[in-house]
Scaffold this motif. Structure first.
Motif, PDB file in Angstrom:
ATOM      1  N   MET A 179      -2.641  -1.294 -13.955  1.00 24.94           N
ATOM      2  CA  MET A 179      -2.875  -1.726 -12.584  1.00 24.94           C
ATOM      3  C   MET A 179      -2.840  -0.542 -11.615  1.00 24.94           C
ATOM      4  SD  MET A 179      -0.531  -4.311 -10.306  1.00 24.94           S
ATOM      5  CE  MET A 179       0.848  -3.163 -10.424  1.00 24.94           C
ATOM      6  N   TYR A 180      -1.982   0.432 -11.894  1.00 26.15           N
ATOM      7  CA  TYR A 180      -1.892   1.597 -11.014  1.00 26.15           C
ATOM      8  C   TYR A 180      -3.178   2.421 -11.057  1.00 26.15           C
ATOM      9  CZ  TYR A 180       3.051   0.659 -10.292  1.00 26.15           C
ATOM     10  OH  TYR A 180       4.244   0.073  -9.923  1.00 26.15           O
ATOM     11  N   GLY A 181      -3.862   2.402 -12.182  1.00 26.73           N
ATOM     12  CA  GLY A 181      -5.152   3.070 -12.246  1.00 26.73           C
ATOM     13  C   GLY A 181      -6.194   2.380 -11.381  1.00 26.73           C
ATOM     14  N   ALA A 182      -6.201   1.037 -11.392  1.00 29.83           N
ATOM     15  CA  ALA A 182      -7.150   0.296 -10.555  1.00 29.83           C
ATOM     16  C   ALA A 182      -6.897   0.556  -9.075  1.00 29.83           C
ATOM     17  CB  ALA A 182      -7.054  -1.202 -10.863  1.00 29.83           C
ATOM     18  N   VAL A 183      -5.617   0.587  -8.704  1.00 30.75           N
ATOM     19  CA  VAL A 183      -5.274   0.865  -7.295  1.00 30.75           C
ATOM     20  C   VAL A 183      -5.710   2.275  -6.917  1.00 30.75           C
ATOM     21  CG1 VAL A 183      -3.354   1.132  -5.677  1.00 30.75           C
ATOM     22  CG2 VAL A 183      -3.367  -0.783  -7.290  1.00 30.75           C
ATOM     23  N   SER A 184      -5.457   3.235  -7.818  1.00 36.38           N
ATOM     24  CA  SER A 184      -5.838   4.619  -7.539  1.00 36.38           C
ATOM     25  C   SER A 184      -7.358   4.757  -7.420  1.00 36.38           C
ATOM     26  CB  SER A 184      -5.320   5.526  -8.659  1.00 36.38           C
ATOM     27  OG  SER A 184      -5.754   6.854  -8.471  1.00 36.38           O
ATOM     28  N   TRP A 185      -8.087   4.051  -8.283  1.00 32.06           N
ATOM     29  CA  TRP A 185      -9.558   4.090  -8.212  1.00 32.06           C
ATOM     30  C   TRP A 185     -10.056   3.586  -6.864  1.00 32.06           C
ATOM     31  CZ3 TRP A 185     -13.452   5.403 -11.803  1.00 32.06           C
ATOM     32  CH2 TRP A 185     -14.737   4.951 -11.493  1.00 32.06           C
ATOM     33  N   GLY A 186      -9.543   2.468  -6.423  1.00 34.03           N
ATOM     34  CA  GLY A 186      -9.987   1.895  -5.157  1.00 34.03           C
ATOM     35  C   GLY A 186      -9.620   2.755  -3.967  1.00 34.03           C
ATOM     36  N   VAL A 187      -8.377   3.242  -3.925  1.00 28.25           N
ATOM     37  CA  VAL A 187      -7.928   4.057  -2.795  1.00 28.25           C
ATOM     38  C   VAL A 187      -8.709   5.365  -2.727  1.00 28.25           C
ATOM     39  CG1 VAL A 187      -5.958   5.329  -1.859  1.00 28.25           C
ATOM     40  CG2 VAL A 187      -5.625   3.020  -2.751  1.00 28.25           C
ATOM     41  N   THR A 188      -8.941   5.996  -3.879  1.00 26.16           N
ATOM     42  CA  THR A 188      -9.669   7.266  -3.894  1.00 26.16           C
ATOM     43  C   THR A 188     -11.095   7.104  -3.387  1.00 26.16           C
ATOM     44  OG1 THR A 188      -8.347   8.000  -5.788  1.00 26.16           O
ATOM     45  CG2 THR A 188     -10.371   9.203  -5.331  1.00 26.16           C
ATOM     46  N   ASN A 189     -11.766   6.038  -3.804  1.00 31.35           N
ATOM     47  CA  ASN A 189     -13.130   5.810  -3.312  1.00 31.35           C
ATOM     48  C   ASN A 189     -13.152   5.494  -1.820  1.00 31.35           C
ATOM     49  OD1 ASN A 189     -15.305   5.837  -5.538  1.00 31.35           O
ATOM     50  ND2 ASN A 189     -13.630   4.719  -6.511  1.00 31.35           N
ATOM     51  N   LEU A 190     -12.140   4.786  -1.330  1.00 32.15           N
ATOM     52  CA  LEU A 190     -12.062   4.514   0.113  1.00 32.15           C
ATOM     53  C   LEU A 190     -11.880   5.797   0.913  1.00 32.15           C
ATOM     54  CD1 LEU A 190      -9.832   1.300   0.223  1.00 32.15           C
ATOM     55  CD2 LEU A 190     -12.266   1.472   0.766  1.00 32.15           C
ATOM     56  N   ILE A 191     -11.168   6.748   0.357  1.00 34.34           N
ATOM     57  CA  ILE A 191     -10.963   8.026   1.053  1.00 34.34           C
ATOM     58  C   ILE A 191     -12.187   8.932   0.902  1.00 34.34           C
ATOM     59  CG2 ILE A 191      -9.557  10.123   1.096  1.00 34.34           C
ATOM     60  CD1 ILE A 191      -7.187   8.433   0.178  1.00 34.34           C
ATOM     61  N   LEU A 192     -12.798   8.912  -0.285  1.00 35.07           N
ATOM     62  CA  LEU A 192     -13.907   9.822  -0.554  1.00 35.07           C
ATOM     63  C   LEU A 192     -15.145   9.486   0.269  1.00 35.07           C
ATOM     64  CD1 LEU A 192     -14.802  12.212  -2.309  1.00 35.07           C
ATOM     65  CD2 LEU A 192     -15.534  10.558  -4.048  1.00 35.07           C
TER      66      LEU A 192
END
Length: 302
Positions: A179-192
């Protein structure tokens, strides 16, 4: 006998205290869980192979949508073909180098993958070389990146399952870690996304460097924590074996002592039972001698 009882009591107390200690497989003995790997590596994958990969390739390679589609097709084809092979290789490295073998493979994938991805922008440094802006160049570079990217999922999942089995004896909590990977994926794309809008696709390269560095650091910390936890577990197992051996020796010594005490008691009872028989025999013999003497006297007088 009292000494042996005291020794046995002490051993039992030591065993109870050992059972009361925190076992090496408990959660508190492993400070880093697989979630830190998912957090860092999914951030790296979001930058190098996330939602904005197609626009990035279109901007850097300056090719048509069909050519970009072919590059991405090679990307996913290489991943599907090499993932099982990389997984087998990582398992072999783990057997050869326990607790750090998979980590080394994963670190190599991150470092080499980042290098291959950065080669997409080499034309920025060498604009006078036309070959660096051709479709074939970007296809070869991206195939190299896809080869390194293929190490992510099989190796990361293997490390996660191995860690969870060491902690809990089962991999039932795999979803919580992923689940932490999914959260990291979403947050990183929102920032990028906003960063690309503000600074252009050139921001990909420093972001790749930062996320790769973050991933290498977390892999190193996780691997070291796993090795330390395994060493602690081995020490705990050795202590338990020593305590069990001492307990067995004390029990055997106590049994021997009880056996000797039992034999001594049997001997005393035998002597006590034989003593009245000897006394009665002596009394009967004395009475017989007296009667014989009296008869001799009367017979002589007669």
């Amino acid at each position: 006998h009292r000494t042996m009882t005291a020794t046995t009591t002490k051993t039992s107390t030591d065993d109870n205290s050992d059972h009361g200690r925190t076992t090496p497989n408990s959660t508190s003995s492993i400070p880093f869980r697989p979630r830190i790997l998912y957090g860092s590596l999914f951030a790296w994958m979001s930058v190098t192979g996330g939602r904005f990969l197609a626009p990035f390739l279109e901007h850097e390679a300056q090719v048509s949508d069909a050519m970009i589609g072919m590059i991405l097709a090679f990307h996913y084809g290489i991943m599907g073909a090499l993932s099982p092979i990389v997984g087998v290789y990582a398992d072999a490295q783990e057997r050869q180098h326990p607790h750090v073998g998979r980590g080394h493979v994963l670190q190599g994938g991150v470092v080499l993958g980042s290098l291959c991805f950065a080669l997409h922008g080499l034309y920025r440094l060498l604009p006078n070389i036309p070959a660096l802006q051709t479709w074939w160049y970007h296809l070869v570079v991206h195939c190299g990146y896809a080869t390194c990217f293929a190490t992510m999922f099989p190796v990361l999942d293997g490390m996660t399952v191995d860690c969870l089995k060491r902690i809990h004896g089962t991999s039932m909590d795999y979803g919580q870690e992923r689940m932490y990977g999914a959260v990291s994926w979403g947050v990183t794309n929102l920032i990028l996304g906003p960063l690309i809008d503000k600074f252009g696709f050139g921001v990909y390269y420093p972001c790749t460097l930062l996320t790769a560095l973050y991933g290498v650091i977390t892999i190193t910390l996780f691997s070291k924590s796993q090795a330390a936890a395994a060493a602690t577990a081995n020490i705990g197992n050795n202590d338990d074996e020593e305590v069990a051996q001492e307990s067995n020796e004390s029990s055997a010594l106590l049994q021997n002592n009880n056996h000797l005490n039992g034999n001594h008691n049997t001997t005393e009872e035998s002597e006590k039972s034989e003593a009245p028989q000897s006394t009665s025999s002596s009394t009967a013999s004395s009475s017989t001698s007296t009667i014989t003497l009296v008869l001799l006297v009367f017979g002589t007088a007669y």
